[in-house]
Design a protein around this motif. Structure first.
Motif, PDB file in Angstrom:
ATOM      1  N   GLY A 148       0.737  -1.153  -0.149  1.00 47.52           N
ATOM      2  CA  GLY A 148      -0.060   0.120   0.200  1.00 47.52           C
ATOM      3  C   GLY A 148       0.555   1.346  -0.015  1.00 47.52           C
ATOM      4  N   PRO A 149       1.882   1.514  -0.775  1.00 48.17           N
ATOM      5  CA  PRO A 149       2.848   2.658  -1.065  1.00 48.17           C
ATOM      6  C   PRO A 149       1.989   3.589  -0.954  1.00 48.17           C
ATOM      7  N   GLU A 150       1.034   3.820  -2.279  1.00 49.37           N
ATOM      8  CA  GLU A 150       0.210   4.622  -2.822  1.00 49.37           C
ATOM      9  C   GLU A 150      -1.228   5.072  -1.764  1.00 49.37           C
ATOM     10  N   ARG A 151      -1.588   3.838  -0.433  1.00 51.74           N
ATOM     11  CA  ARG A 151      -1.667   4.720   0.599  1.00 51.74           C
ATOM     12  C   ARG A 151      -1.309   5.603   1.675  1.00 51.74           C
ATOM     13  N   LEU A 152       0.437   4.933   1.295  1.00 48.86           N
ATOM     14  CA  LEU A 152       0.700   5.591   2.169  1.00 48.86           C
ATOM     15  C   LEU A 152       1.517   7.050   1.884  1.00 48.86           C
ATOM     16  N   LEU A 153       1.530   7.062   0.565  1.00 45.25           N
ATOM     17  CA  LEU A 153       1.582   8.357  -0.208  1.00 45.25           C
ATOM     18  C   LEU A 153       0.613   9.557   0.168  1.00 45.25           C
ATOM     19  N   CYS A 154      -0.532   9.379  -0.299  1.00 45.61           N
ATOM     20  CA  CYS A 154      -2.201   9.971   0.555  1.00 45.61           C
ATOM     21  C   CYS A 154      -2.111  10.182   1.823  1.00 45.61           C
ATOM     22  N   ILE A 155      -1.834   9.524   2.644  1.00 44.69           N
ATOM     23  CA  ILE A 155      -2.541   9.987   4.160  1.00 44.69           C
ATOM     24  C   ILE A 155      -1.015  11.014   4.223  1.00 44.69           C
ATOM     25  N   LEU A 156       0.122  10.911   3.834  1.00 45.13           N
ATOM     26  CA  LEU A 156       1.218  11.622   4.349  1.00 45.13           C
ATOM     27  C   LEU A 156       0.910  13.064   3.386  1.00 45.13           C
ATOM     28  N   ARG A 157       0.264  13.200   2.395  1.00 39.70           N
ATOM     29  CA  ARG A 157      -0.103  14.185   1.768  1.00 39.70           C
ATOM     30  C   ARG A 157      -1.978  15.064   2.266  1.00 39.70           C
ATOM     31  N   GLY A 158      -2.056  14.768   3.418  1.00 40.56           N
ATOM     32  CA  GLY A 158      -3.014  15.010   4.180  1.00 40.56           C
ATOM     33  C   GLY A 158      -2.572  14.995   5.220  1.00 40.56           C
ATOM     34  N   LEU A 159      -1.397  14.871   6.078  1.00 37.75           N
ATOM     35  CA  LEU A 159      -0.686  14.669   6.859  1.00 37.75           C
ATOM     36  C   LEU A 159      -0.630  16.486   6.807  1.00 37.75           C
ATOM     37  N   LYS A 160       0.014  17.212   5.811  1.00 40.13           N
ATOM     38  CA  LYS A 160       0.925  17.632   5.216  1.00 40.13           C
ATOM     39  C   LYS A 160      -0.161  18.776   4.992  1.00 40.13           C
ATOM     40  N   SER A 161      -1.112  18.379   4.030  1.00 39.17           N
ATOM     41  CA  SER A 161      -2.193  19.722   4.171  1.00 39.17           C
ATOM     42  C   SER A 161      -2.561  20.544   4.931  1.00 39.17           C
ATOM     43  N   LYS A 162      -2.756  19.422   6.316  1.00 39.11           N
ATOM     44  CA  LYS A 162      -3.472  19.784   7.387  1.00 39.11           C
ATOM     45  C   LYS A 162      -2.051  20.469   8.336  1.00 39.11           C
ATOM     46  N   GLY A 163      -1.294  20.417   8.342  1.00 38.26           N
ATOM     47  CA  GLY A 163      -0.316  20.840   8.956  1.00 38.26           C
ATOM     48  C   GLY A 163       0.323  20.749  10.610  1.00 38.26           C
ATOM     49  N   VAL A 164      -0.242  18.791   9.866  1.00 33.02           N
ATOM     50  CA  VAL A 164       0.021  18.195  11.063  1.00 33.02           C
ATOM     51  C   VAL A 164       1.730  18.192  10.901  1.00 33.02           C
ATOM     52  N   ASP A 165       2.530  18.224  12.564  1.00 33.45           N
ATOM     53  CA  ASP A 165       4.057  18.194  11.912  1.00 33.45           C
ATOM     54  C   ASP A 165       4.192  16.771  12.482  1.00 33.45           C
ATOM     55  N   PHE A 166       5.194  16.104  11.480  1.00 33.78           N
ATOM     56  CA  PHE A 166       5.655  14.492  12.085  1.00 33.78           C
ATOM     57  C   PHE A 166       6.583  13.933  10.530  1.00 33.78           C
ATOM     58  N   LEU A 167       6.659  13.547  11.347  1.00 37.22           N
ATOM     59  CA  LEU A 167       8.539  13.022  11.109  1.00 37.22           C
ATOM     60  C   LEU A 167       7.827  11.464  10.242  1.00 37.22           C
ATOM     61  N   LEU A 168       8.121  10.816   9.833  1.00 36.67           N
ATOM     62  CA  LEU A 168       8.465   9.512   9.324  1.00 36.67           C
ATOM     63  C   LEU A 168       9.952   8.400   9.291  1.00 36.67           C
ATOM     64  N   ASN A 169       9.587   6.970  10.531  1.00 40.92           N
ATOM     65  CA  ASN A 169      11.263   6.451   9.651  1.00 40.92           C
ATOM     66  C   ASN A 169       9.936   5.393   8.312  1.00 40.92           C
ATOM     67  N   LEU A 170      10.520   5.773   7.296  1.00 40.29           N
ATOM     68  CA  LEU A 170      10.235   4.358   6.445  1.00 40.29           C
ATOM     69  C   LEU A 170      11.080   3.427   5.978  1.00 40.29           C
ATOM     70  N   MET A 171      10.548   2.246   6.731  1.00 40.27           N
ATOM     71  CA  MET A 171      11.971   1.376   6.925  1.00 40.27           C
ATOM     72  C   MET A 171      10.993   0.295   5.394  1.00 40.27           C
TER      73      MET A 171
END
Length: 177
Positions: free
Chosen positions: A102-125
């Motif tokens: 589900g990498p496409e789903r992950l990309l959508c989630i990250l875009r959503g977090l960014k658009s809502k201004g959520v401060d986040f960091l990701l360990n992409l393992m």
């Protein structure tokens, strides 16, 4: 196949449902000799047992810093290099770098977090093989300053440290939806 002989356990509802639905399709092809209610019994007797995780993965070490020094040396050189500020959500995604995870789903989630201004960091393992899905390449490109550890971590203690020091473990695998 006799569901009367044993109890089945699955690691996800997707796998459980796939087995029951597949058995039902298979049994419809049999001309006779199929016990009545076999699939219904299999459904009643089967259960989902999530993959167990050690309790220690959820308990911070006594002398732990907010950012484990052991994991810092595994930081992706093109990613975020600073100290992790308080209040920043640390997400961990770990899976084989393949399409069914589900990498496409992950990309959508990250875009959503960014658009809502959520401060986040990701360990992409995870481990990459012959080809890497485009979504994972795009994540590395578009979210570089949000990335901490990228790729496969072979050392078990480092892997546990990263897990322990993440706020959320995110799975986007198709079979876990």
């Amino acid at each position: 196949m006799s569901s009367r002989l044993c109890r089945e356990s699955f690691n996800s509802e997707f796998n459980r449902r796939t087995m029951i639905d597949g058995a039902a399709r298979l049994l419809k092809r049999f001309p006779d000799g199929v016990p009545m209610g076999a699939c219904e019994e299999m459904e009643r007797k089967s259960r989902v047992l999530p993959v167990p995780l050690e309790d220690s993965l959820f308990i911070a070490a006594r002398n732990a810093t907010p950012e484990p020094s052991v994991a810092r040396k595994y930081r992706w050189t093109q990613g975020y290099q600073g100290a992790i500020p308080p209040g920043v959500l640390v997400i961990r995604w770990a899976a084989r770098w393949e399409y069914d995870k589900g990498p496409e789903r992950l990309l959508c989630i990250l875009r959503g977090l960014k658009s809502k201004g959520v401060d986040f960091l990701l360990n992409l393992m995870g481990q990459s093989f012959h080809s890497c899905p485009e979504a994972l390449m795009r994540i590395q490109r578009d979210f570089a300053q949000h990335l901490l550890v990228v790729g496969y971590v072979q050392n078990a203690e480092t892997y546990r440290d990263i897990l322990r020091n993440s706020h959320v473990f995110l799975s986007t695998a198709q079979h876990e939806v």
